[in-house]
Every structure is written in C-alpha cells, then in structure tokens.
Motif scaffolding. Structure first.
Motif, PDB file in Angstrom:
ATOM      1  N   UNK A 125      88.574  50.406 -23.188  1.00  0.00           N
ATOM      2  CA  UNK A 125      88.628  50.935 -24.554  1.00  0.00           C
ATOM      3  C   UNK A 125      89.426  52.232 -24.607  1.00  0.00           C
ATOM      4  N   UNK A 126      89.190  53.113 -23.660  1.00  0.00           N
ATOM      5  CA  UNK A 126      89.904  54.392 -23.650  1.00  0.00           C
ATOM      6  C   UNK A 126      91.405  54.189 -23.428  1.00  0.00           C
ATOM      7  N   UNK A 136      83.882  57.435 -26.946  1.00  0.00           N
ATOM      8  CA  UNK A 136      82.461  57.793 -26.909  1.00  0.00           C
ATOM      9  C   UNK A 136      81.674  56.975 -27.929  1.00  0.00           C
ATOM     10  N   UNK A 137      82.236  56.800 -29.116  1.00  0.00           N
ATOM     11  CA  UNK A 137      81.542  56.008 -30.152  1.00  0.00           C
ATOM     12  C   UNK A 137      81.309  54.585 -29.656  1.00  0.00           C
ATOM     13  N   UNK A 138      82.343  54.009 -29.031  1.00  0.00           N
ATOM     14  CA  UNK A 138      82.209  52.643 -28.505  1.00  0.00           C
ATOM     15  C   UNK A 138      81.209  52.611 -27.360  1.00  0.00           C
ATOM     16  N   UNK A 139      81.272  53.622 -26.477  1.00  0.00           N
ATOM     17  CA  UNK A 139      80.391  53.634 -25.309  1.00  0.00           C
ATOM     18  C   UNK A 139      78.927  53.728 -25.711  1.00  0.00           C
ATOM     19  N   UNK A 140      78.630  54.449 -26.792  1.00  0.00           N
ATOM     20  CA  UNK A 140      77.240  54.592 -27.242  1.00  0.00           C
ATOM     21  C   UNK A 140      76.652  53.236 -27.628  1.00  0.00           C
ATOM     22  N   UNK A 141      77.495  52.296 -28.037  1.00  0.00           N
ATOM     23  CA  UNK A 141      76.994  50.982 -28.459  1.00  0.00           C
ATOM     24  C   UNK A 141      76.335  50.229 -27.315  1.00  0.00           C
ATOM     25  N   UNK A 142      76.759  50.484 -26.065  1.00  0.00           N
ATOM     26  CA  UNK A 142      76.213  49.713 -24.939  1.00  0.00           C
ATOM     27  C   UNK A 142      74.751  50.063 -24.692  1.00  0.00           C
ATOM     28  N   UNK A 143      74.407  51.327 -24.368  1.00  0.00           N
ATOM     29  CA  UNK A 143      72.969  51.598 -24.137  1.00  0.00           C
ATOM     30  C   UNK A 143      72.114  51.375 -25.367  1.00  0.00           C
ATOM     31  N   UNK A 256      76.190  50.061 -38.583  1.00  0.00           N
ATOM     32  CA  UNK A 256      75.391  51.225 -38.996  1.00  0.00           C
ATOM     33  C   UNK A 256      75.732  52.465 -38.177  1.00  0.00           C
ATOM     34  N   UNK A 257      75.373  52.429 -36.893  1.00  0.00           N
ATOM     35  CA  UNK A 257      75.558  53.611 -36.057  1.00  0.00           C
ATOM     36  C   UNK A 257      77.026  53.948 -35.854  1.00  0.00           C
ATOM     37  N   UNK A 258      77.854  52.946 -35.624  1.00  0.00           N
ATOM     38  CA  UNK A 258      79.275  53.206 -35.363  1.00  0.00           C
ATOM     39  C   UNK A 258      79.964  53.888 -36.536  1.00  0.00           C
TER      40      UNK A 258
END
Length: 813
Positions: A125-126, A136-143, A256-258
């Motif tokens: 992604x980066x 970072x926004x994309x990475x937060x989706x995993x956990x 929502x979160x993204x």
C-alpha cells in the motif's frame, strides 16, 4: 439382645486355598494341595507395550466429541505432572504421543504468517500511495477488522483452531482491499483541492457501491462453502463463516472508520520526497503504458476475444495435468506402522519380532521415539503389533517424512521376513485414527466367501505389482489353525459322557475357567483352574484328558473322540448384510490419491465379477469423490449467488456476466501455478478455486462500476472505459498485490501443517496474477462489445417499430 449371624468360610490368604477339601475317599478328605499347585500369579499375557525398548503400561486418552483437543491435552499434561510427584521410585510417567503439539505448532505458524502477510500488504500500500498518512489509515483496518472478527467468532462459539486461523490468514489481504479503494478515492479528491471532509463524502459516494458489491460477492462465495454437504461441509463450516465475518467487518471499517480517519489525517501532499519521486515516475509511466495498451486492445477487440478463448483453453489444459487428491501428504514428524504375523503366532514371537523392528527403527538418525504395542486393538490380536514413530522436527532434517516411511518399509521387508503383511500411514487428520488407517479401502461383496477371497487376492496381487500402491493387504484369511474334537456319539452315550460335560472339561483343563473370586487388600482377584503347562503343551497329551462319566468313572478323551488340526475362518465381515472382503492400500509417494484411484479402477475393470457380486470404494478415496461433488455444487451455488447480487447491484443482466468473465481468466494462472508446484488438486486447493472466484470479481466490479458512472455523465462506452480503467489501475493493482503478498507467507510456508495451506496460497496467487492482468484488458473489450451489441439491438428495435408504424398508419388519421 439381637445379634447378626455371619458364616466366615472365605479363605483369607493364598496359602489357605491348600486347606480346602475337594473330595472324600474311604472317609478320608482330599485336600486341594494334594492334587494341585496353588500359585499367586499373573493372567496370561495378551498385550504388551514398550517405549523405545523400555516396557511399560500404556493409557490412551481420547477427547469426547465436541471438546477442544488442545484444552484436553493441557489438562492431561497437568494431571500427569501431579501424578509424577506422587509416583513410586522407579516408575516414570512419559507422554509418548500428544497430537495437540502439532495443532499448537500449526496455529502458531499460521499466526506468524498472518503477521508477515499483514506487514507485506501494508508495505505494498505504501509503495503505491507513497504517503505515510494514507498507509496508516489502511494499516489500521487490519487489527480493527481482526479484533472485530474475534468478537464474531466468540458470538458464534467458534474456537481458534487451524481452520479459523487459516481463514484469517487468507483474509489478511482482503481486510485492506476495501480500505485501499476508499482511501485512494478520498486521497484523489484531496489532491484535487477538496477539503478532507468533502473529499471523504465524495470519495465514499464514488466507490461505495463498488465496495459493497465486492464484499457481497466474496460473502456470496464463502457462505455456500460453509454449508456444503458431508464431511467437507462440517470441515469448512467455520472456515467459510470466519472469512465472511472478516470481510463483512472490513467493509464496515472501510465505510465508517476509514473516512473518519481520512478527514483527520489526510492533507494535500506537498512536493514528494526524493525517495518517492522514482516510484511516482514509475506509476505515471505504468499508467501511460497501460492506457496505450488498452487503446490498442480496444482497436483490435476480436484479437482480444481470441486471446480470451486461448486463456480459457490454457486453463483447461493445465487443469487436465493437475492430479486429484483428497488431502496433501503432510509431514507431521510422526507416523504409525502395523505389522501382522501369520495367524496362530503367539504373543512371545510377536514381541520378539516387533521388538527387533522397533530397535532397528529407533537407530535411524531422525527417529526420536518408537512406541510399540502388541494386541492393543479392539480384538486384542496377539499376532499384530503397532508402532508409533516420532521423528525429529522437519525443520531440522534433510529427509521428508514420507521418504523415511519408505526406508522403514524397506527395513521391515529386510529385517522381518516373518511378517505376513504390513502398512505405514501418516497420522490421519480426522480424529487421530489408528495405525490401520489406509487411504484406499476397496470392498468386494457377495455370498460365496471362497470366491470373494480368490477375487480379492487376485486384485491385491495386481495392486502389489503396480507402482501406484503401497502397503496392500486384504481382510481375508483362509483360516486360523485350531484343534477340532470330533465326538463319537455312540461311544460317548455307551460310556455315559455328555457332549456338554466333555466340552466343559476340555475348556477348563486347557483354557482354564474362573471358578471363584478372592479378596485381598480390598481388591478381588479371579481364581482360575487349569492343567499345568507341561500337561497341555503337547497335542499328543490331549487324548489323555479324562472326563467324568454319568456313573462317576473317568473316561479318556481318546475313547470317545478323535482330535485333529483344522482351519477355521478368523472373521467374516459384512457390509449392508452381505459378506464382504476389503482390500486396503495407500497410494505410493509418486502417485496422488486420485491417480492411484484411477489405476485401481483400471485393475478392477480387468476382473469380471460374477453375477450377484459387487464392489465399491471406501475410505479417503470415497471421501475425495464426495468432496469433488460437494465442491462442484458449492461452485455452482456461488455463481448463482454472485450473479444475483451483481444483477441487483448494476440493474443489468449483461454486466454481471461481463464481470464473471474474470473467473475463467484466473484459472489459467491458478492451474499453471499448482502444476508447476507439483501439487495435486486437494480439498484445500479446490476450496481455493472457489475463493479465487470471489476475489477476482472485485477487479471487474471496480472497472465496470466506475465506467458506468462516466457513462451516466454522457460518455460513450469506449470513452467511459478509457477514462475509468487508467483511474482504477492503481487501486486494482494495490488490492490484487496486497492480497498476493498477504498470501505469500502461506504459499512459501514450510512450517507444521504448511502442506495443507500452501496449495491454496499458490493457487490464489497464480490466479490473481493472471486474472488481474487479463481483466484490465479483456473486461474493457467485452464491456464495449456488450455496449455495441446493446446499441445495435436498440437500433434494430427502433427500425422495426418505425417500419411497423409506416405499414400500419393510424386509422384516425
């Protein structure tokens, strides 16, 4: 006063048995010690267990149905530690075999694959977005998605087992797909000068329906997997629902979160840093080249259509080269073996042969432990021995488990010529199984046991001569040696000897009978009476046995019967109320189960069974065939569900068909990858094909949905797709590559249980790579052809309507 009266006549010591009076002769008592030797001994040995040459007592602990294997194993380990502390001196408690170790190791390895896959997906992604904030926004989706999925698993009462963890590892790349599409769309609007809040609104609106359609397509694939029939349905129930949970949660996160994080973190990028400029130049160059290639393809659309059929034909060609198998051979660093000596072999001889083999096996440099049991089966056959062989971890040895198993087969042939039949098996993946588990069970049924036996032996000999099979054996045995006492009824009647008394006397004197019980130290022991061993170890002495007649005289057995050695069937198996004989075998290391089954079918066709006799395949081979039927049903159901979802989403009957072209475009890469890997099409690989079908649809959905939006703005089909495809190139490549790199640890894994996961990973990666490349060219071509066809149909209808109206003028006029 009242008193209880109790007669104390029970002997209180072993020596007291000698004081028992058994008869009176001429008024004098005959004591038991005068006619018998009284011994406080052991029962006849019928079982034997040893761990690496040291004799012991084995205890097999099995979990109850529905209980967790790992939890049961942990509790057993805890209890064993408690017992060790109180064990008397010289007694050791050793856990010889623990199937939970493999489960724990596999789950830990899958967890590692998930972490590595997630990091690789974020890195991809980066490299495309070149922005730490968007990454970072994309990475937060995993956990976030994984933790939420854990909650869903808790509500559904699922456990963290190999299948649910494997489902999560497959989902790692999918968890960021939706977030990538959404954040890329928002980021594009931010770069165009919109405020983060408005950019989030416009970005979600632009791609929201496509993301929803993609999520529903994947769920539409995995839900049928969860509800397949038979064993495979039970096996993959949690797998299918776990992926569905994860994908649904990731969609909610992306919607929502993204967007919320985007409004907080995204800003219009300043000049790119020096390290990013080469990548940015590469991105622009890639988009320009793709635009040029797409334009050339659209100018020669029929050439692309020919390429489409070539790709489909290529997928069919490679599919024909991939053999079928039920489960891939799995190196668990443990296996079982079984040997069978001729019927009539005593336990002493079986122990001697088995101990010699166990010692030879233990001397192999890769063997850690050998656990030997004799007579441990349900029927306690003393002529059979079973071995459990524990190997060093596969990461530390150069030879694979199945190569070592071939070495043990050769060792048995060379070192134990007494062995009549033997078989070696990997530890079965369903509920542990036994050493006798075989991949192929072939049944022959009918009434004449002798005919069944001759046919079974003929087929078994043909299988032994074929390189496709190993460990071939049959359940048929012509008989077990036995002593047959034929009674002369006339002589017996004249001498007053009944058949019942004769049989009871022989049974008591030779086999021994329990006549009483004796209590000592709070425990009761059987009291058995029989002849001394030296009086019953010679066939010639049996005729001297004496039977009491009705008049009290002693009659020699020879006077009323003849004794001869004969044969009797050991057992007669029945299946569906018909006599049956089974032939058991494993496929050899160079043949998959599907290939071996095909060879077996050919051998069976050479044997013409008589009328009234039938045959069928059982075991893993039957499960493999049933699995294939279930997979085809699930595949068809998934196609129907996906078509219905997309038809309602696009309000079109044609466009879902265009998007579903992505599936056959994936098959050429999938089957080519699995063929080059040298793997078979196992149950996991077949599930991977269905998984792949849902994954590749997302690329087509992104293209068609975006092109439709441009057509709503007034563009023609060619202009719309030429505008949409380059803009969707980067998110399509990001989602595809994030899934590919998320699956890469699974495809390259060599850890415990990797053989199950690796075919699915390889197949998905190969299919995604071919589908992504071909989708970017073929879908636009078919999209424009469908538009042209629709335009032609509408024009034709208009011309027909005009002609009809001209030929039938309005009467009022």
């Amino acid at each position: 006063s009242e008193f209880a009266i109790k007669t104390k006549g029970e002997v209180e010591s072993v020596e007291a048995f000698g004081d028992l009076v058994v008869a009176f002769r001429d008024g004098r008592p005959t004591w038991l010690r005068d006619v018998a030797r009284i011994e406080d001994g052991m029962e006849d040995e019928r079982t034997y267990a040893a761990l690496s040459g040291k004799r012991g007592v084995s205890l097999d602990v099995r979990r109850q149905s529905g209980e967790n294997t790992v939890e049961v194993a942990k509790e057993v380990r805890r209890i064993v530690e408690v017992l060790r502390a109180s064990a008397p001196g010289g007694v050791k408690l050793v856990i010889a075999r623990d199937v939970a170790h493999f489960v724990e190791s596999s789950v830990n390895d899958v967890t590692s694959d998930m972490i590595i896959g997630g990091l690789l997906a974020v890195l991809i992604t980066f490299l495309f977005l070149l922005n730490p904030r968007t990454t970072l926004i994309v990475a937060v989706a995993i956990p976030t998605s994984i933790v939420s999925t854990f909650f869903a698993l808790y509500v559904a009462d699922f456990t963290l087992n190999m299948l649910t963890m494997m489902a999560l590892s497959v989902s790692i790349g999918l968890l960021v797909d939706d977030a990538i599409v959404v954040v890329e769309s928002i980021h594009r609007y931010v770069q165009e000068g919109e405020t983060p809040l408005r950019a989030a609104s416009l970005g979600v609106k632009r791609v929201g329906s496509a993301v929803l359609a993609g999520m529903l397509a994947i769920v539409g694939v995995f839900v049928p997997i969860a509800f397949m029939d038979g064993l495979v349905g039970q096996f993959f129930f949690q797998y299918g629902l776990t992926v569905s949970f994860a994908v649904a949660v990731s969609f909610l996160v992306s919607m929502t979160l993204t967007p919320v994080l985007s409004t907080v973190l995204l800003r219009k990028d300043p000049e790119k840093r020096p390290f990013a400029r080469p990548l940015l130049v590469f991105h622009h160059w890639m988009e320009e080249k793709y635009t040029a290639l797409l334009g050339a393809t659209l100018r020669h659309r029929w050439v692309a259509i020919v390429g489409l059929f070539i790709a489909i034909a290529g997928g069919g060609f490679f599919a024909s080269l991939v053999p079928m198998e039920f489960m891939p051979l799995t190196d668990r660093s443990e296996f079982t073996a079984r040997i069978e000596l001729p019927l009539g072999t005593g336990i002493s001889e079986t122990k001697r042969v088995a101990a010699r083999l166990a010692s030879d096996i233990k001397q192999l440099d890769v063997v850690e432990e050998v656990f030997l049991t004799v007579g441990a089966g349900v029927q306690n056959k003393v002529n059979e021995a079973e071995f459990y062989v524990a190997l060093t971890p596969k990461q530390t040895r150069e030879r694979g488990q199945f190569e070592i198993m071939d070495e043990v087969r050769q060792l048995i042939q060379n070192r134990a010529p007494e062995v009549k039949a033997y078989s070696l098996s990997e530890i079965p993946w369903v509920s542990g199984g036994t050493a006798a588990a075989a991949q192929i069970e072939f049944l022959i049924q009918g009434q004449d046991l002798a005919y069944l036996g001759s046919v079974a032996e003929d087929l078994a000999d043909r299988m032994r001569a074929s390189p496709a099979f190993a460990d071939v054996s049959t359940s048929y045995d012509p008989g077990k040696p036995e002593l047959q006492i034929h009674i002369d009824r006339e002589k017996a009647a004249d001498l007053g000897v009944s058949v019942d008394r004769l049989a009871g006397t022989v049974r008591a004197l030779i086999g021994g009978v329990v006549i009483a019980t004796y209590e000592e130290g709070g425990e009761r022991f059987d009291v058995r009476v029989r002849l001394e061993e030296h009086q019953r170890d010679d066939l010639a002495k049996l005729g001297l046995l004496q039977i009491i007649s009705a008049t009290g005289d002693l009659i020699d057995l020879d006077n009323v019967a003849t004794i001869e050695v004969g044969m009797a069937p050991v057992e007669i198996d029945r299946m569906d109320r018909s006599r049956s004989i089974s032939i058991s075998a494993n496929n050899s290391r160079s043949y998959t189960l599907g290939q071996a089954t095909t060879v077996l079918d050919g051998l069976v066709a050479e044997i013409n069974l008589a009328d009234g006799y039938s045959s069928r395949t059982e075991g893993a081979a039957k499960l493999m065939a049933e699995t294939a039927v279930s997979i085809i049903s699930a595949f068809g159901m998934a196609l129907i569900v996906i078509y219905m979802i997309m038809a309602s989403q696009f309000n079109s009957f044609a466009q879902p068909a265009i998007i579903m072209l992505c599936a056959p475009l994936a098959f050429i890469g999938a089957f080519m990858a699995i063929y080059l890997e040298g793997a078979g099409l196992s149950m996991f690989a077949q599930i991977g094909l269905i998984v792949l079908m849902g994954l590749v649809m997302k690329n087509g959905i992104l293209l068609v949905e975006y092109a439709n939006q441009f057509r709503e703005d007034g563009m023609d089909a060619v202009s719309a797709i030429m505008q949409a495809a380059p803009l969707r190139l980067r998110p399509i490549l990001m989602t595809a590559l994030s899934t590919v790199f998320g699956m890469l640890p699974v495809a390259l894994s060599v850890s415990d249980g990797a053989e199950w996961r690796r075919p699915m990973g390889i197949l998905v990666i190969g299919g995604l790579m071919s589908s992504t490349f071909l989708t970017l060219l073929i879908v636009p071509v078919v999209y424009t052809l469908a538009a042209d066809l629709g335009h032609s149909i509408r024009s034709g209808k208009d011309k027909l309507r005009i002609r009809f109206q001209s030929n039938n003028p309005n009467p009022a006029e």
